[in-house]
Design a protein around this motif. Structure first.
Motif, PDB file in Angstrom:
ATOM      1  N   SER A 139       0.827  -1.206   0.000  1.00  0.00           N
ATOM      2  CA  SER A 139       0.000   0.000   0.000  1.00  0.00           C
ATOM      3  C   SER A 139       0.859   1.253   0.000  1.00  0.00           C
ATOM      4  O   SER A 139       1.877   1.334   0.684  1.00  0.00           O
ATOM      5  CB  SER A 139      -0.904   0.012   1.231  1.00  0.00           C
ATOM      6  N   PHE A 164       0.350   5.636  -0.026  1.00  0.00           N
ATOM      7  CA  PHE A 164      -0.548   6.777   0.135  1.00  0.00           C
ATOM      8  C   PHE A 164       0.210   8.069  -0.154  1.00  0.00           C
ATOM      9  O   PHE A 164       1.387   8.193   0.187  1.00  0.00           O
ATOM     10  CB  PHE A 164      -1.080   6.858   1.574  1.00  0.00           C
ATOM     11  N   TYR A 181      -0.178  12.231   0.738  1.00  0.00           N
ATOM     12  CA  TYR A 181      -0.867  13.230   1.547  1.00  0.00           C
ATOM     13  C   TYR A 181      -0.276  14.611   1.219  1.00  0.00           C
ATOM     14  O   TYR A 181       0.893  14.732   0.839  1.00  0.00           O
ATOM     15  CB  TYR A 181      -0.669  12.973   3.046  1.00  0.00           C
ATOM     16  N   PHE A 200      -5.319  13.527   2.969  1.00  0.00           N
ATOM     17  CA  PHE A 200      -5.228  12.430   2.015  1.00  0.00           C
ATOM     18  C   PHE A 200      -5.438  12.897   0.588  1.00  0.00           C
ATOM     19  O   PHE A 200      -6.335  13.693   0.300  1.00  0.00           O
ATOM     20  CB  PHE A 200      -6.287  11.386   2.376  1.00  0.00           C
ATOM     21  N   TYR A 205      -4.504   6.734  -2.994  1.00  0.00           N
ATOM     22  CA  TYR A 205      -4.062   5.463  -2.432  1.00  0.00           C
ATOM     23  C   TYR A 205      -3.872   4.434  -3.540  1.00  0.00           C
ATOM     24  O   TYR A 205      -4.719   4.303  -4.429  1.00  0.00           O
ATOM     25  CB  TYR A 205      -5.113   4.977  -1.425  1.00  0.00           C
ATOM     26  N   LEU A 225      -6.634   2.750  -6.156  1.00  0.00           N
ATOM     27  CA  LEU A 225      -7.950   2.363  -5.685  1.00  0.00           C
ATOM     28  C   LEU A 225      -8.775   3.528  -5.143  1.00  0.00           C
ATOM     29  O   LEU A 225      -9.989   3.405  -4.996  1.00  0.00           O
ATOM     30  CB  LEU A 225      -7.841   1.279  -4.620  1.00  0.00           C
ATOM     31  N   ASP A 226      -8.107   4.624  -4.821  1.00  0.00           N
ATOM     32  CA  ASP A 226      -8.850   5.762  -4.279  1.00  0.00           C
ATOM     33  C   ASP A 226      -8.099   7.025  -4.658  1.00  0.00           C
ATOM     34  O   ASP A 226      -6.928   7.171  -4.314  1.00  0.00           O
ATOM     35  CB  ASP A 226      -8.980   5.640  -2.757  1.00  0.00           C
ATOM     36  N   SER A 278       2.723   1.024   3.496  1.00  0.00           N
ATOM     37  CA  SER A 278       2.275   0.101   4.533  1.00  0.00           C
ATOM     38  C   SER A 278       2.258  -1.308   3.990  1.00  0.00           C
ATOM     39  O   SER A 278       1.904  -1.534   2.827  1.00  0.00           O
ATOM     40  CB  SER A 278       0.875   0.521   5.005  1.00  0.00           C
ATOM     41  N   SER A 328      -2.432  -3.835   7.594  1.00  0.00           N
ATOM     42  CA  SER A 328      -3.464  -2.850   7.890  1.00  0.00           C
ATOM     43  C   SER A 328      -3.102  -2.000   9.094  1.00  0.00           C
ATOM     44  O   SER A 328      -3.914  -1.258   9.605  1.00  0.00           O
ATOM     45  CB  SER A 328      -4.785  -3.567   8.160  1.00  0.00           C
ATOM     46  N   GLN A 382       1.335   3.056   9.021  1.00  0.00           N
ATOM     47  CA  GLN A 382       1.812   3.683   7.790  1.00  0.00           C
ATOM     48  C   GLN A 382       3.135   4.371   8.091  1.00  0.00           C
ATOM     49  O   GLN A 382       3.241   5.128   9.059  1.00  0.00           O
ATOM     50  CB  GLN A 382       0.790   4.698   7.256  1.00  0.00           C
TER      51      GLN A 382
END
Lengths: 115, 112
Positions: free
Chosen positions: B31, B33, B35, B45, B48, B55-56, B95, B98, B101
């Motif tokens: 993963s 991210f 920011y 954010f 991602y 995915l986002d 990450s 879960s 990060q």
């Protein structure tokens, strides 16, 4: 909407104990994190709570109450190097239901530790 | 071991220029991210990735922002036609699980 509130600034004395509060209102909840960020540096992980209660980790403890949307970070035996910003963050539930989710941060609490 | 690295650490761009910011995540981290952190604020954010899949991207502020991670490791955040309001620190985090990060040092972008 998403809202995370924490005090803007706090001052404490070396050797003392300080509690930094955080309240949150988010559309989803998948864990609460505390990060420490020194000026000009990356945030570094301090603690993680997903269930109610207290998590202790050396001089740092974090508490969570999901029903109240409330957390606090407790720092004991303060040292000068603890002067930093402390970021409260809620992990949103990933839209597709997976375990990953982005962090929603508060604005941070700038802690100044004085001799 | 090596942490998350970002380059450049500082970037000054004239308004209207395009910029590209690079992130090298921790090896094996699935993963990634991005920011954006304005002065005196918490990180916000942007987008991602899980491996190479974005995915986002709900946090990207406009269509001038574009991110990619073509081989599932290094990621690039591109900002086209930069504006003064784009001035901020851009943080990358990776990450494996879960849980935590891990953040890179960030790229401080100043648009003049």
């Amino acid at each position: 909407g998403q809202n995370i509130d924490q005090p803007t600034e706090m001052t404490a004395t070396e050797g003392a104990i300080v509690q930094i509060n955080c309240t949150y209102q988010t559309s989803g909840f998948n864990g609460l994190f505390w990060y420490q960020q020194h000026a000009g540096e990356a945030p570094t992980f301090l603690s993680y709570n997903v269930l109610d209660g207290l998590e202790e980790k050396g001089r740092f403890s974090s508490f969570l109450s999901r029903s109240k949307g409330y957390s606090y970070l407790l720092l004991k035996e303060l040292q000068m190097k603890d002067s930093a910003s402390y970021l409260c963050a809620v992990r949103a539930r990933f839209p597709r239901g997976g375990s990953q989710g982005n962090l929603i941060f508060g604005k941070g609490t700038k802690l100044s530790v004085k001799p | 071991g090596a942490g998350v690295s970002q380059s450049p650490r500082y970037k000054v761009a004239k308004r209207g220029q395009d910029v590209a910011l690079r992130c090298d995540p921790i090896s094996g981290h699935v993963s990634l991210f991005w920011y954006q952190q304005a002065l005196g604020q918490g990180p916000e954010f942007l987008t991602y990735f899980q491996n190479e899949a974005q995915l986002d991207k709900s946090g990207l502020p406009s269509d001038r922002f574009f991110a990619e991670r073509p081989e599932g490791s290094v990621s690039t955040l591109k900002i086209q036609r930069t504006q003064q309001e784009d001035s901020a620190v851009y943080l990358c985090a990776s990450s494996f699980s879960s849980y935590e990060q891990y953040f890179g040092p960030g790229t401080r972008l100043t648009v003049t």
